[in-house]
Design an enzyme around this catalytic site. Structure first.
Site, short mmCIF file in Angstrom:
data_model
loop_
_atom_site.label_atom_id
_atom_site.label_comp_id
_atom_site.label_asym_id
_atom_site.label_seq_id
_atom_site.Cartn_x
_atom_site.Cartn_y
_atom_site.Cartn_z
N GLU A 121 0.83 -1.21 0.00
CA GLU A 121 0.00 0.00 0.00
C GLU A 121 0.87 1.26 0.00
O GLU A 121 0.52 2.27 -0.62
CB GLU A 121 -0.94 -0.02 1.21
N GLU B 223 -4.26 -9.67 2.88
CA GLU B 223 -5.02 -9.46 4.11
C GLU B 223 -6.23 -10.40 4.26
O GLU B 223 -6.60 -10.79 5.36
CB GLU B 223 -5.50 -8.00 4.20
#
Length: 717
Positions: A118, A140
């Site tokens: 990210e 995730e």
């Protein structure tokens, strides 16, 4: 020491080097977040004197992601505070970085997963070292979460709806070459110097760089959610997703919602939507279950929590495998791919060569996919010697027998092969049920005899159950543990018992499913109940895969051994059904072409229609509550796991949870068989188990250890 080193050169290019103190990998802990926020403020204050920014890492990996120790502490009570921190310390600074007005380059020198990727996504240009060991992605979902640092927002705007889904819904990870091809990175570098040189060149050539989504007229690749093609896909996507998750996993549903809703608003509001869904998942029990088991407990196991202390690490160089069937061939492949010389022995060279051909087939697939070179394929194959001669085993430091589940056969191959071991070598049995102490009677030194229970198919299944016999030495156990890690598998350690841990628990699962058939419950209800409970496959399908004839053989071997030892064999209600299927209906399983399912050539398997005629009872089936069926499937396995703890077969909660999921597919959303009890509540679990015992049999009676812990309100930890 700060977590981010700030340096500016004579070209006015700032290099930010992330180096979180006291950790082998960078994570988004408090030290990083504080340093990141302060660094962004410094950049904003000094931006007029900055021509560009390079973001890289001082560690071997680029960035590992969020701090899971902090995440598991978040509850509904402090959820609002957590969401405020997320915006203040992560999403807002990342947004400030990409809108600073100067070009920003991510120089990714190692693996970048989760929060690390990210950070890279918030840079205008991404350069990655061309190293096949580096992984990139947003995994995730595998921990019950979604990317909470803008990952769903940016990835969707880079790839579009259709292409982004595997990365978000499946946690797909890619190597640098694949990332370049997918458009996730812009270039690859041969080494660190090349990477930094490329970064500087790009900054100088692109002084007014912006993110695509900040350019006027930006359009989502493939079209927005309102595009007819996308709208049609999104109309059926939720149903397809629910069919896959069976409603057990909230993360994929939250991901899809965040992606779709976020695409309909501007970037900043999309991040707010993502943050709300992320926070909702963080406080969920499913995420806490999965983080606890798949991160903390799994890492503890790999760090050697179950390995005897005081022994130097061992490394196997030559391994013998007895039996070139499916299991033996898979073990040989797993060893050879890790650089170990393998002697694959069977009763004939022809059989052994067939076993070696299994490895060749797997390697050819890897070659076709570009994962290995022709040279690597040949090197790996050349490590496997196919033979029918016991003398070829000479010099092995480990021999693993993987022959048929027959006590006498195993004894013969043990005595034939064991003399070929080097001094101090280890002999292991891949038995799935026969006690190791019993098999070790054939050994000349039972202190060096151990169980290594692999799971089929070996090349895909990550677990190895290590079984210590009564006289297995700690040194032998340590060597076996090291070998399992050496071949890239996850070891759990258990003590000896018939069926050990995984086979015992697996047996309760399939037996409970077949017992439901004996009661007259509809077969499709049984299979669906297992899937809805979170099991990957129904018990009847599993019986067919294992083979009903093998199940009867193992049962008969168990009965003979128990009677020989003066023990009473406990008859299970499932046995009547299995016996009828094998002897009366001659339906022995998938390999035989017929079992609980029919297997038409070239067609999809279907449940055998005559099950309804021979076993089902419409009145019983109509009264069978789905909640009961699901609970029976999960409770019976959890109860047997507690019995294994009570008897000392299991000595570690970590091994119990990881073993139950990786070995037998216990519903992953629960975090494992013992974590299932913890999250259910021990007192509530005991009460429900007693209800099931009254309704369906004494096998559901809670063990004394479980009752004792429930009375103390003490979780399994």
């Amino acid at each position: 020491m700060t977590a981010i080193q700030y340096a500016i050169d004579d070209q006015q290019i700032v290099t930010l080097t992330i180096d979180v103190p006291g950790q082998s990998a960078n994570t988004m802990n408090e030290a990083f977040r504080t340093a990141f926020r302060e660094t962004i403020n410094k950049l904003i204050a000094e931006k007029d004197g900055i021509k560009g920014i390079i973001l890289t890492s001082a560690k071997k990996t680029f960035f590992a992601g969020g701090d899971l120790r902090e995440l598991v502490q978040v509850t509904a009570e402090n959820a609002e505070e957590f969401q405020t921190m997320l915006a203040r310390d992560i999403t807002t600074p990342l947004r400030q970085l990409e809108t600073l007005g100067v070009p920003v380059v991510a120089a990714v020198n190692g693996t970048a997963l989760g929060g690390g990727w990210e950070i890279a996504l918030a840079c205008h240009h991404r350069i990655v070292l061309d190293n096949a060991k580096i992984e990139i992605g947003l995994p995730e979902v595998t921990l019950g979460l979604l990317p909470g640092g803008g990952g769903t927002v940016r990835m969707t705007r880079i790839l579009g709806f259709e292409k982004v889904m595997p990365y978000l819904l499946e946690g797909k990870k890619v190597r640098p070459q694949a990332a370049l091809k997918a458009g996730l990175v812009h270039s690859l570098a041969t080494d660190t110097d090349d990477m930094l040189a490329q970064a500087r060149e790009w900054i100088i050539a692109n002084p007014k760089a912006k993110q695509p989504w900040d350019e006027k007229g930006f359009k989502l690749p493939g079209g927005p959610a309102t595009h007819p093609k996308i709208a049609q896909m999104l109309a059926i996507a939720p149903a397809m997703l629910t069919n896959k998750t069976k409603g057990c996993y909230p993360a994929p549903e939250a991901i899809m919602a965040a992606v779709v809703e976020g695409s309909l608003v501007d970037f900043d509001n999309a991040q707010k939507i993502e943050a709300r869904y992320f926070t909702k998942l963080v406080i969920s029990q499913v995420a806490k279950n999965m983080i606890n088991t798949f991160w903390f407990q799994l890492n503890d196991i790999k760090a050697g929590s179950s390995r005897p202390k005081g022994f130097e690490p061992a490394k196997s160089t030559k391994v013998g495998v007895l039996g070139a069937g499916m299991m033996g061939s898979g073990i040989a492949y797993s060893c050879a791919t890790k650089g170990i010389e393998v002697v694959l022995k069977d009763v004939s060279v022809e059989n052994a060569e067939k076993g070696k051909a299994y490895s060749e087939g797997l390697l050819k697939k890897k070659l076709q996919r570009g994962h290995i070179s022709e040279e690597r394929k040949n090197e790996t194959l050349n490590r496997i010697l196919a033979t029918d001669k016991a003398e070829d085993l000479k010099g092995c430091d480990l021999i693993i027998e993987a022959v048929f589940e027959d006590n006498e056969l195993k004894a013969r191959v043990t005595q034939e092969a064991e003399p070929q071991l080097v001094e101090g070598g280890v002999f292991a049995s891949n038995t799935s049920t026969i006690p190791i102490t019993q098999l070790a009677e054939a050994s000349k030194d039972d202190s060096k005899f151990i169980g290594l229970h692999f799971f089929s198919p070996v090349d895909k299944m990550p677990l190895v159950e290590i079984i210590a016999g009564k006289n297995t030495s700690d040194e032998t156990l340590a060597k076996a543990f090291d070998f399992v890690l050496q071949i890239g598998k996850t070891p759990i350690v258990v003590n000896d018992s018939r069926g050990f841990f995984t086979s015992r628990v697996f047996g309760t699962f399939v037996n409970e499913g077949v017992a439901m058939i004996a009661e007259g419950i509809n077969a499709s209800s049984v299979e669906n109940a297992a899937l809805l409970a979170g099991m990957p496959v129904g018990p009847l399908a599993i019986c067919d895969e294992v083979s009903l004839s093998l199940i009867t053989h193992i049962r008969d071997q168990t009965r003979r051994d128990m009677e020989k030892a003066g023990q009473t064999y406990p008859v299970h209600p499932a046995e009547v059904v299995v016996d009828k299927m094998v002897t009366e209906f001659e339906r022995c399983g998938k390999a035989a072409g017929a079992g609980f399912y029919d297997y038409p050539k070239g067609g999809k398997k279907t449940l055998w229609p005559e099950l309804q005629t021979h076993f089902e009872n419409s009145e019983v089936a109509s009264n069978a509550a789905l909640a009961d069926l699901k609970d029976r499937i999960l409770f019976i396995q959890a109860i047997e796991t507690v019995r294994c703890m009570e008897e000392g077969v299991l000595t570690s909660v970590n091994d119990a949870n990881i073993g139950s999921i990786f070995g037998i597919g216990f519903a992953p959303w629960t975090g494992g068989a013992l974590q299932f009890i913890n999250q259910y509540g021990l007192r509530e679990f005991v009460a429900r188990a007693n209800d099931l015992a009254k309704a369906y049999g004494e096998r559901f009676t809670p063990p004394a250890l479980l009752i004792e812990k429930a009375e103390k309100n003490e979780a399994f930890a």
